[in-house]
Scaffold this motif. Sequence first.
Motif, PDB file in Angstrom:
ATOM      1  N   ASP A  15      55.553  86.287  34.165  1.00 56.83           N
ATOM      2  CA  ASP A  15      56.658  86.320  35.136  1.00 56.83           C
ATOM      3  C   ASP A  15      56.497  87.493  36.092  1.00 56.83           C
ATOM      4  N   PHE A  16      56.221  88.666  35.528  1.00 52.73           N
ATOM      5  CA  PHE A  16      56.092  89.870  36.342  1.00 52.73           C
ATOM      6  C   PHE A  16      54.943  89.725  37.337  1.00 52.73           C
ATOM      7  N   ASN A  17      53.785  89.281  36.850  1.00 48.45           N
ATOM      8  CA  ASN A  17      52.624  89.169  37.726  1.00 48.45           C
ATOM      9  C   ASN A  17      52.857  88.171  38.860  1.00 48.45           C
ATOM     10  N   ALA A  18      53.464  87.033  38.533  1.00 47.01           N
ATOM     11  CA  ALA A  18      53.709  86.001  39.542  1.00 47.01           C
ATOM     12  C   ALA A  18      54.684  86.495  40.608  1.00 47.01           C
ATOM     13  N   LEU A  19      55.756  87.149  40.162  1.00 46.26           N
ATOM     14  CA  LEU A  19      56.755  87.638  41.110  1.00 46.26           C
ATOM     15  C   LEU A  19      56.207  88.797  41.941  1.00 46.26           C
ATOM     16  N   THR A  20      55.369  89.624  41.326  1.00 52.23           N
ATOM     17  CA  THR A  20      54.763  90.734  42.056  1.00 52.23           C
ATOM     18  C   THR A  20      53.944  90.234  43.236  1.00 52.23           C
ATOM     19  N   LEU A  21      53.172  89.183  43.023  1.00 52.20           N
ATOM     20  CA  LEU A  21      52.363  88.622  44.108  1.00 52.20           C
ATOM     21  C   LEU A  21      53.249  87.999  45.190  1.00 52.20           C
ATOM     22  N   GLN A  22      54.363  87.381  44.780  1.00 57.40           N
ATOM     23  CA  GLN A  22      55.312  86.850  45.763  1.00 57.40           C
ATOM     24  C   GLN A  22      55.906  87.970  46.611  1.00 57.40           C
ATOM     25  N   VAL A  23      56.274  89.068  45.944  1.00 57.76           N
ATOM     26  CA  VAL A  23      56.855  90.206  46.664  1.00 57.76           C
ATOM     27  C   VAL A  23      55.832  90.807  47.619  1.00 57.76           C
ATOM     28  N   PHE A  24      54.574  90.895  47.183  1.00 61.13           N
ATOM     29  CA  PHE A  24      53.531  91.402  48.074  1.00 61.13           C
ATOM     30  C   PHE A  24      53.450  90.549  49.339  1.00 61.13           C
ATOM     31  N   LYS A  25      53.412  89.243  49.183  1.00 64.90           N
ATOM     32  CA  LYS A  25      53.303  88.354  50.353  1.00 64.90           C
ATOM     33  C   LYS A  25      54.499  88.518  51.282  1.00 64.90           C
ATOM     34  N   HIS A  26      55.679  88.623  50.686  1.00 66.51           N
ATOM     35  CA  HIS A  26      56.902  88.817  51.476  1.00 66.51           C
ATOM     36  C   HIS A  26      56.839  90.132  52.247  1.00 66.51           C
ATOM     37  N   GLN A  27      56.428  91.211  51.590  1.00 68.79           N
ATOM     38  CA  GLN A  27      56.423  92.513  52.251  1.00 68.79           C
ATOM     39  C   GLN A  27      55.280  92.639  53.244  1.00 68.79           C
TER      40      GLN A  27
END
Length: 326
Positions: A15-27
């Motif tokens: 969960d953490f890894n998947a969301l981290t990559l989503q946050v990276f793309k957003h930022q």
Amino acid sequence: MIDIKDIFTINSKADFNALTLQVFKHQFKTNLVYQEFCNHLGKDSSNVSQIQDIPFIPIDFFKSKTILSGKEKASTIFTSSGTTGSITSKHYVTNTKLYEESYLKAFKHFYGSVKDYCVLALLPSYLERKGSSLIYMVDDLIKKSEHPKSGFFLNNTDTLLETLKTLQNTNTKILLIGVSFALLDLVETNQLHLKNTVVMETGGMKGRRKEMIREELHETLKKGFGLSKIHSEYGMTELLSQGYSKGDGIFNCPPWMKVLTRDTEDPLTLQDYGKTGGVNVIDLANINSCSFIATQDLGKVYENGSFEILGRFDHSDIRGCNLMVL
């Protein structure tokens, strides 16, 4: 669009890894300062596929740039402490409710409900200036504890001592949170024997006393308060999340925060567990600012995700982020 509730319901590494990559793309897409930094490193959404690929911005960027992701404007600006004449960091926060959710859920994660505590705060240097995120958090914890004796103590240590004495005659759980120099001042002239009490230092001598290594500080505080452990908080102006130590200087993060270390000679390379390096922090609650920050702290991370802070880079200015200087 990232759902905020996903940040605070992470329950696995996947969960953490998947969301981290989503946050990276957003930022990367919505934070122009971060995007420019990534572009200089040849990183973008197409070639970042794992956490190890994500660039971490130097924390000094918060001193000279407006770090914001998305279209919302800042509703609050938290500022760091600093020596006279120094440039302070500015953390532009679009939604303080997100900060509140982060620290309340983290406190509950490590300590249970704040309503079970009487919260006593000894934070003179922070109270004497505006814009402290620590004061914002502790003030809210005091209010939410709903205990009639919870509160701040600036120069009235006699009242604090009397409050502690009164509470010792009850079964009330106490959280005494304080800046290091103020806690030392307290035990220098008073020998206490506390029970049902968590003493939590937030670091920082603020130029009031000579810097001490953590072991020396904690040993002095343990003797002075009559406790076997001294707790610590690891937070900073540029973050919306905190790590906590329940003793021995070993910190743990809430599920939406992670600490990594980078090679001191090659800042773009992350290190293996157990090696001393520069501390990088992932703080997913910081979604509207930047979640990927390269701090000026030195530390070690262990396989279970816990970490310790060993000092600062020599060129760094000292400020109150729960840091001991070697």
